[in-house]
Design a protein around this motif. Structure first.
Motif, PDB file in Angstrom:
ATOM      1  N   ARG A   1      36.591  53.708   0.795  1.00 10.02           N
ATOM      2  CA  ARG A   1      37.547  54.708   1.296  1.00 10.02           C
ATOM      3  C   ARG A   1      36.867  55.959   1.851  1.00 10.02           C
ATOM      4  O   ARG A   1      37.397  56.619   2.733  1.00 10.02           O
ATOM      5  CB  ARG A   1      38.503  55.102   0.156  1.00 10.02           C
TER       6      ARG A   1
ATOM      7  N   TRP B   1      34.652  56.650   4.018  1.00  9.43           N
ATOM      8  CA  TRP B   1      33.831  56.221   5.157  1.00  9.43           C
ATOM      9  C   TRP B   1      33.713  57.283   6.248  1.00  9.43           C
ATOM     10  O   TRP B   1      32.985  57.087   7.231  1.00  9.43           O
ATOM     11  CB  TRP B   1      34.395  54.934   5.751  1.00  9.43           C
TER      12      TRP B   1
ATOM     13  N   TYR C   1      36.696  59.334   7.370  1.00 13.66           N
ATOM     14  CA  TYR C   1      37.940  59.436   8.157  1.00 13.66           C
ATOM     15  C   TYR C   1      38.167  60.851   8.676  1.00 13.66           C
ATOM     16  O   TYR C   1      38.450  61.057   9.867  1.00 13.66           O
ATOM     17  CB  TYR C   1      39.117  58.976   7.294  1.00 13.66           C
ATOM     18  N   GLU C   2      38.025  61.847   7.802  1.00 13.50           N
ATOM     19  CA  GLU C   2      38.317  63.220   8.211  1.00 13.50           C
ATOM     20  C   GLU C   2      37.332  63.714   9.270  1.00 13.50           C
ATOM     21  O   GLU C   2      37.723  64.323  10.272  1.00 13.50           O
ATOM     22  CB  GLU C   2      38.285  64.164   7.000  1.00 13.50           C
TER      23      GLU C   2
ATOM     24  N   THR D   1      37.627  61.744  13.096  1.00  8.41           N
ATOM     25  CA  THR D   1      38.937  61.498  13.712  1.00  8.41           C
ATOM     26  C   THR D   1      38.854  61.371  15.236  1.00  8.41           C
ATOM     27  O   THR D   1      39.484  60.497  15.840  1.00  8.41           O
ATOM     28  CB  THR D   1      39.919  62.624  13.333  1.00  8.41           C
TER      29      THR D   1
ATOM     30  N   TRP E   1      36.359  54.946  18.621  1.00  7.68           N
ATOM     31  CA  TRP E   1      37.659  54.371  18.318  1.00  7.68           C
ATOM     32  C   TRP E   1      38.412  54.039  19.608  1.00  7.68           C
ATOM     33  O   TRP E   1      39.479  54.538  19.896  1.00  7.68           O
ATOM     34  CB  TRP E   1      38.479  55.305  17.435  1.00  7.68           C
TER      35      TRP E   1
ATOM     36  N   LEU F   1      42.420  54.850  16.212  1.00  7.96           N
ATOM     37  CA  LEU F   1      41.823  55.480  15.043  1.00  7.96           C
ATOM     38  C   LEU F   1      42.054  54.603  13.819  1.00  7.96           C
ATOM     39  O   LEU F   1      43.202  54.320  13.466  1.00  7.96           O
ATOM     40  CB  LEU F   1      42.443  56.859  14.819  1.00  7.96           C
ATOM     41  N   PRO F   2      41.001  54.163  13.151  1.00  9.16           N
ATOM     42  CA  PRO F   2      41.189  53.328  11.962  1.00  9.16           C
ATOM     43  C   PRO F   2      41.899  54.120  10.873  1.00  9.16           C
ATOM     44  O   PRO F   2      41.530  55.253  10.585  1.00  9.16           O
ATOM     45  CB  PRO F   2      39.752  52.975  11.542  1.00  9.16           C
ATOM     46  N   PRO F   3      42.936  53.554  10.260  1.00  9.45           N
ATOM     47  CA  PRO F   3      43.583  54.237   9.128  1.00  9.45           C
ATOM     48  C   PRO F   3      42.587  54.479   8.003  1.00  9.45           C
ATOM     49  O   PRO F   3      41.579  53.778   7.879  1.00  9.45           O
ATOM     50  CB  PRO F   3      44.676  53.246   8.703  1.00  9.45           C
ATOM     51  N   ARG F   4      42.869  55.462   7.177  1.00  3.12           N
ATOM     52  CA  ARG F   4      41.973  55.818   6.082  1.00  3.12           C
ATOM     53  C   ARG F   4      41.655  54.597   5.199  1.00  3.12           C
ATOM     54  O   ARG F   4      40.534  54.420   4.745  1.00  3.12           O
ATOM     55  CB  ARG F   4      42.606  56.914   5.229  1.00  3.12           C
TER      56      ARG F   4
ATOM     57  N   PRO G   1      38.698  50.792   6.451  1.00  7.24           N
ATOM     58  CA  PRO G   1      37.329  51.066   6.913  1.00  7.24           C
ATOM     59  C   PRO G   1      36.719  49.900   7.681  1.00  7.24           C
ATOM     60  O   PRO G   1      35.873  50.109   8.559  1.00  7.24           O
ATOM     61  CB  PRO G   1      36.568  51.324   5.610  1.00  7.24           C
TER      62      PRO G   1
ATOM     63  N   ALA H   1      37.027  50.251  11.258  1.00  8.69           N
ATOM     64  CA  ALA H   1      36.035  51.194  11.801  1.00  8.69           C
ATOM     65  C   ALA H   1      34.732  50.460  12.076  1.00  8.69           C
ATOM     66  O   ALA H   1      34.088  50.667  13.123  1.00  8.69           O
ATOM     67  CB  ALA H   1      35.810  52.344  10.820  1.00  8.69           C
TER      68      ALA H   1
END
Length: 609
Positions: free
Chosen positions: A257, A259, A261-262, A265, A270, A274-277, A280, A283
């Motif tokens: 988790r 990976w 994300y924040e 973005t 991507w 954008l890969p969801p949180r 991964p 991503a």
């Protein structure tokens, strides 16, 4: 380092050539058995020197090989530093190989900012341990010595380190075609996929763990393979930014988790969303596509749920619309996604290959070849997937008209395999007291000859079939291949082939012996091969090329007439058949359950009235 080398109960059992139960009995019955000096109540650790002294005092036969001594000294430093020491051992053996001229001796690879991916220098190895490792390298050769240490390290850390199965690694590399190409693995671990890509013209790898990156680099260098391996987080600090390879292979960490994300973005990678949180792996898919040339292929392992989770639906749809996602294949424990970076102006395909190969990996390559040649009948129309939930789970797309027939066939095979009986063995009140000999004596007497594959043999390309360690363990057909070279060991029917974890009497020939295996050929006029194989298995079957968990030549066998040997051999053979049947029924049972559920749910199967 002043730590006393330690062993656990399993190590003691291997050294003494007994089962773990015997070690437990020794601890209960003998007050002077060494007390634990570390570990836990469930996994105690004992002083190797104290255990050796106790075994000598009680006349217990044991053998501590040079490889075992080196490994135990490495372990004595403590679990937290074991990986670093294994990496240091790789650097030490690499320099030894360069000095001896045993390899091409490529220089350590440079990482981002110029730092080395390897642990150059062996400062953490004390003189005694350094000497043991160099002795092991002199006895086995640097490559085989290091593979022995890596094998033990991976076994000791099997719950922490995820290693791609050799047969799956070989399959992935063959599907994307790495020979003569530039190949990248952005989550290379200890180098399994890159080792399978050793015929590539240029090899690139990145790994989050500096220790694992160093181990991967040493494993490649000791094979004389030029590679650039960097340590670092591929998501946050891409070590090959702007680099595009001909092929990318990847077995990324699942379910990570944190990976990035924040922080990432707005990252340009991507391209498909954008890969969801909580996704991964999507991503990693896009990271791999970023690093492959137009028309280049990506083979990436994915968790099965990634083919159907709602959160990833939009990205899956975009990958399909663009023609980037070409196949989803179910394998044991994971799915394999095959992707191709679209060329400018290229018309995307109208169908995607969706295949369930959990029961038979050999179906994947022919299906992929047929798909690439537009003659495959195991495809699903992309427009149908987009109109639905974009669920690409292979089990869901099993051809409906085949479910009933497949269920009936699987049921018949399951019942046939489950009907294999165990041997009828007589129970004795007291064990037989028979004159004994050892495998070493049988070799000296000329009843058995032992052979191993050439030390630098590769089994990942060529026209000659090779029996690998995985083939032996899983009871499969030869899956490796090699080219003609000096020292190859042909396998004949009746040969006994052994690894550290499996023993098998070969029914067929036509292949050659693979690395890390030992072949025993018996004089059939005086020795039964099933008799020999059975006692090797009973002793642990722990055979490797020249360095074993115990000295296999000390394996004891009773001296019996050939007629008596054949009776034992028949019983051992029946147990081997039973073992194969259990393995087959396990696989078939899972297939049978899945087909039954699908068939009952969609109306192709109905309960008998």
């Amino acid at each position: 380092m002043s730590h006393d080398p330690t062993v656990n109960a399993g190590d003691i059992a291997r050294l003494a050539g007994v089962g773990r139960a015997a070690v437990s009995n020794w601890r209960r019955r003998h007050d002077d058995f060494p007390q634990p000096i570390g570990g836990t109540a469930n996994q105690p650790l004992f002083s190797l020197r104290q255990v050796e002294s106790w075994l000598r005092r009680y006349g217990k036969s044991y053998q501590v090989s040079l490889g075992d001594r080196a490994w135990q000294r490495l372990k004595a430093a403590g679990d937290l530093h074991l990986g670093e020491l294994v990496a240091q051992a790789g650097a030490l053996l690499t320099r030894a190989a360069q000095v001896a001229g045993d390899g091409d001796g490529p220089r350590p690879a440079a990482g981002p900012g110029g730092e080395s991916a390897g642990h150059d220098g062996a400062g953490a190895l004390d003189p005694e341990l350094t000497d043991l490792i160099l002795q092991l390298g002199g006895e086995l050769g640097p490559l085989r010595a290091y593979e022995f240490l890596c094998e033990r390290y991976l076994e000791a850390h099997s719950r922490r380190l995820s290693v791609t199965r050799d047969d799956i690694a070989g399959l992935m590399v063959r599907l994307v075609g790495t020979e003569g190409a530039t190949v990248l693995d952005p989550a290379c671990g200890v180098g399994t996929l890159l080792l399978a890509s050793s015929r590539a013209a240029r090899i690139l790898g990145q790994e989050l763990s500096e220790t694992s990156a160093a181990i991967a680099a040493s494993r490649l260098r000791l094979r004389g393979v030029e590679a650039t391996i960097v340590a670092g987080d591929s998501m946050r600090r891409d070590g090959f930014a702007g680099e595009r390879a001909d092929a990318v292979v990847c077995d990324p960490p699942f379910g990570e988790r944190a990976w990035g994300y924040e922080e990432l973005t707005g990252d340009p990678r991507w391209e498909y969303g954008l890969p969801p949180r909580g996704e991964p792996e999507l991503a990693w898919v896009q990271h791999c596509l970023t690093h492959v040339k137009p028309g280049g292929l990506v083979a990436i392992l994915m968790p099965p749920a990634a083919a159907s989770r709602k959160a990833g639906r939009r990205i899956r749809a975009n990958l399909l619309r663009a023609g980037a996602l070409r196949a989803v294949v179910s394998l044991p424990g994971s799915d394999l996604w095959l992707l191709r970076r679209p060329k400018a102006g290229e018309r995307p395909p109208s169908e995607v290959l969706i295949l369930d190969a959990t029961a038979d990996l050999s179906t994947v390559e022919p299906a992929w070849q047929a798909y690439m040649e537009d003659r495959c009948d195991q495809t699903v129309r992309i427009i149908d997937l987009l109109a639905d939930e974009v669920d690409m789970t292979p089990a869901r797309h099993q051809r409906r008209d085949d479910v009933g027939r497949a269920f009936a066939e699987a049921r018949d095979r399951f019942l046939a395999a489950a009907a294999v009986p165990p041997p009828d063995l007589k129970v004795l009140d007291q064990p037989l007291d028979q004159p004994a000999t050892t495998l070493g004596d049988l070799i000296k007497e000329g009843l058995v000859t032992a052979s191993q594959a050439p030390p630098k043999m590769a089994a990942d390309g060529g026209d000659i079939p090779v029996l690998t360690s995985d083939d032996l363990l899983n009871g499969g057909s030869p899956s490796g291949s090699t080219t003609m070279q000096q020292g190859l060991v042909p396998i004949k029917p009746g040969d006994v082939v052994a690894s550290y974890s499996a023993v098998r009497v070969m029914a067929d020939g036509g292949a050659v012996l693979g690395p890390h295996l030992t072949l025993y050929r018996v004089d059939g006029r005086r020795l039964d091969p099933d008799f020999l194989a059975g006692f090797l298995r009973a002793a642990g079957g722990r055979v490797t090329t020249g360095s074993s968990r115990f000295d296999v030549r000390r394996t004891k066998l009773p001296r019996l007439s050939l007629r008596e040997q054949k009776a034992y051999g028949a019983a051992f053979r029946q147990l081997a058949v039973l073992e194969d049947a259990i393995r087959e029924t396990s696989t078939l049972g899972h297939t049978l359950i899945r087909l039954g559920l699908d068939g009952l749910a969609d109306g192709h199967l109905h309960p008998q009235s």
